[in-house]
Write a protein that holds these residues in place. Structure first.
Motif, mmCIF file in Angstrom:
data_model
loop_
_atom_site.group_PDB
_atom_site.id
_atom_site.type_symbol
_atom_site.label_atom_id
_atom_site.label_comp_id
_atom_site.label_asym_id
_atom_site.label_seq_id
_atom_site.Cartn_x
_atom_site.Cartn_y
_atom_site.Cartn_z
ATOM 1 N N GLY A 20 18.827 38.091 37.029
ATOM 2 C CA GLY A 20 19.684 38.120 38.203
ATOM 3 C C GLY A 20 19.224 39.220 39.144
ATOM 4 O O GLY A 20 18.048 39.300 39.508
ATOM 5 N N SER A 21 20.140 40.136 39.524
ATOM 6 C CA SER A 21 19.786 41.233 40.428
ATOM 7 C C SER A 21 19.188 42.424 39.688
ATOM 8 O O SER A 21 18.734 43.387 40.308
ATOM 9 N N LEU A 22 19.161 42.362 38.355
ATOM 10 C CA LEU A 22 18.640 43.461 37.542
ATOM 11 C C LEU A 22 17.146 43.309 37.297
ATOM 12 O O LEU A 22 16.667 42.221 36.980
ATOM 13 N N THR A 23 16.417 44.413 37.442
ATOM 14 C CA THR A 23 14.989 44.438 37.118
ATOM 15 C C THR A 23 14.719 45.592 36.162
ATOM 16 O O THR A 23 15.081 46.740 36.443
ATOM 17 N N LEU A 24 14.084 45.289 35.039
ATOM 18 C CA LEU A 24 13.676 46.308 34.078
ATOM 19 C C LEU A 24 12.163 46.450 34.149
ATOM 20 O O LEU A 24 11.431 45.486 33.897
ATOM 21 N N ASP A 25 11.712 47.638 34.479
ATOM 22 C CA ASP A 25 10.278 47.887 34.637
ATOM 23 C C ASP A 25 9.743 48.612 33.411
ATOM 24 O O ASP A 25 10.144 49.740 33.113
ATOM 25 N N ASP A 26 8.872 47.951 32.672
ATOM 26 C CA ASP A 26 8.198 48.514 31.513
ATOM 27 C C ASP A 26 9.140 48.943 30.383
ATOM 28 O O ASP A 26 9.014 50.046 29.844
ATOM 29 N N PRO A 27 10.087 48.095 29.968
ATOM 30 C CA PRO A 27 10.886 48.419 28.788
ATOM 31 C C PRO A 27 10.033 48.284 27.527
ATOM 32 O O PRO A 27 9.057 47.524 27.501
ATOM 33 N N GLN A 28 10.407 48.997 26.481
ATOM 34 C CA GLN A 28 9.654 48.901 25.234
ATOM 35 C C GLN A 28 10.046 47.672 24.423
ATOM 36 O O GLN A 28 9.246 47.145 23.655
#
Length: 446
Positions: free
Chosen positions: A303-311
């Motif tokens: 949706g509107s959430l972006t996770l950049d480089d999660p483990q």
């Protein structure tokens, strides 16, 4: 009214937990709490260093993990206050348990169900190795055939395409499909059942049986699931699907009934050495994976959430309950039409400690829901764990739900899914307990 009494019990035991510290430890109670928190922080930091280092650094970190809590206990014992701390912790645990029980809503939380007639030509697939041999242990083949079901027993030495086996049964006139096996096999056959609009039966013969648990089935006795063939009701649940490769190299969608994981866990499980020596493989691979020296860099959009480089990222068919500190215990519903998203991104020991102490409130943990989740990476192919099956998927990976796509047949009488308590909220508990008091006072005046 019972919930109000439970709220009062929570306040009473919570107050008692604090009173025990103050009365028997006096001003030392502040020091006791500080020492305990210091021990937790040091142990958490040691655990992070142990996972992200090798050699002598790992050995020192492991020693810290063991020594920190032991040192705290020794200090408590020397001060003659160990029993005070233990009693206070027990009372506090009772308070939290009672408080969460009081917060459970009175409204029915179960999924809607409808009565149905027994199937005429049920077809069941059974894996004799699943769950350490539960098929044979509980006599599932004989019991199912006695109820009129056609049973196909898989040959462990000759792998079979269970989806094709189910499709062949449909062509031969089967009006119900079912599986006694792990969640991965359940998902494959569930996809065929949904494709043809047929009811699907889950027999809890796997090792963990997460799908069966969330359906309220008996996980201790898989044979009880066979009652769905004679006295069953039907639930409509969502079905997860994974599409991979993008428009230019799209691949057939993979079905999942529980979850799909990406990142650290998926990479470790994918290693050829994992099957032979799980513990050693994890310890060898985690330092590079957790410190991002190896593995693909993930970008997750929900949706509107972006996770950049999660483990690590977990996408689930309906969200797991927030009341579960690990986030992986139970799904209250399987028909919300939304995916659950759990992302973990921890960069150092301080963030790992915060995640341990604050749980879902820690900066390293992100929880959300979405109707679609896209997992992309700086690599054309990434490892993934889909309902416990290790796969390699072309990026981008698109996870979505088909709301109400699966007709699940379950026994009318089953253990059921217990009410899942929400996270502890002391303000609500206090308000509930005092409301009861005001109501009682009003009645006395009347």
């Amino acid at each position: 009214m019972e919930r109000h009494w439970t709220a009062r019990l929570a306040l009473l035991t919570g107050t008692a937990a604090l009173a025990v510290l103050v009365v028997f430890a006096g001003l030392n109670s502040i020091l006791l709490v500080a020492v305990g928190l210091a021990g937790v922080v040091l142990a958490a930091a040691g655990a992070w260093w142990m996972l992200t280092h090798t050699g002598w650094r790992r050995a020192l970190a492991m020693a810290l993990v063991v020594a920190a809590p032991l040192a705290v206990l020794v200090l408590y014992a020397v001060a003659g206050l160990l029993w005070v701390v233990l009693l206070s912790l027990v009372l506090w645990a009772l308070a939290v348990s009672a408080g969460r029980a009081a917060l459970v809503e009175d409204t029915e939380q179960g999924m809607p169900e409808r009565s149905v007639r027994p199937p005429e030509r049920p077809f069941l697939i059974m894996n004799p190795r699943s769950g350490g041999g539960k098929v044979e242990k509980f006599g599932l083949v004989e019991k199912a055939r006695a109820l009129g079901a056609e049973v196909a027993v898989l040959d462990p030495d000759h792998p079979q395409d269970v989806a094709e086996l189910a499709r062949r049964a449909v062509r031969d006139g089967a009006d119900l499909l079912g599986v006694a096996g792990g969640d991965g096999t359940q998902a494959l056959v569930a996809g065929v059942a949904a494709e043809h609009g047929l009811p699907f039966v889950v027999i809890s013969a796997g090792t963990r049986n997460h799908f069966a648990m969330d359906l309220g089935l008996d996980r201790q006795d898989p044979s009880a699931c066979l009652e769905a063939l004679t006295d069953g009701v039907e639930l409509r649940v969502d079905l997860g699907r994974i599409d991979t490769g993008g428009p230019e190299r799209a691949e057939p969608g993979r079905v999942f009934v529980n979850n799909a994981s990406f990142g650290v866990y998926a990479a470790v499980v994918r290693s050829p050495a994992y099957r032979d020596d799980k513990a050693r493989t994890i310890l060898e691979m985690l330092p590079d994976l957790l410190t991002r020296h190896s593995g693909a860099r993930l970008i997750v959009r929900a949706g509107s959430l972006t996770l950049d480089d999660p483990q690590a990222v977990l996408v689930s068919n309906n969200p797991y309950e927030r009341g579960d500190s690990a986030g992986l215990g139970r799904r209250e519903r399987l028909d919300s039409g939304r995916l659950g998203v759990l992302g973990i991104g921890v960069g150092n020991a301080a963030e790992a400690t915060e995640l341990l102490l604050r749980g879902s409130q820690g900066r390293g943990l992100t929880t959300a829901t979405a109707r679609e989740v896209v997992v992309d990476a700086d690599a054309p192919v990434i490892p993934a764990g889909v309902d416990g099956e290790s796969l390699m998927l072309h990026t981008p990976v698109r996870c979505r739900l088909e709301p109400g796509a699966l007709r699940v047949r379950v026994p009318r009488d089953r253990p059921g899914v217990p009410h899942v308590a929400p996270p502890m909220d002391w303000r609500r508990v206090r308000r509930m307990a005092l409301t009861m008091g005001r109501v009682a006072a009003g009645r006395d005046k009347a």
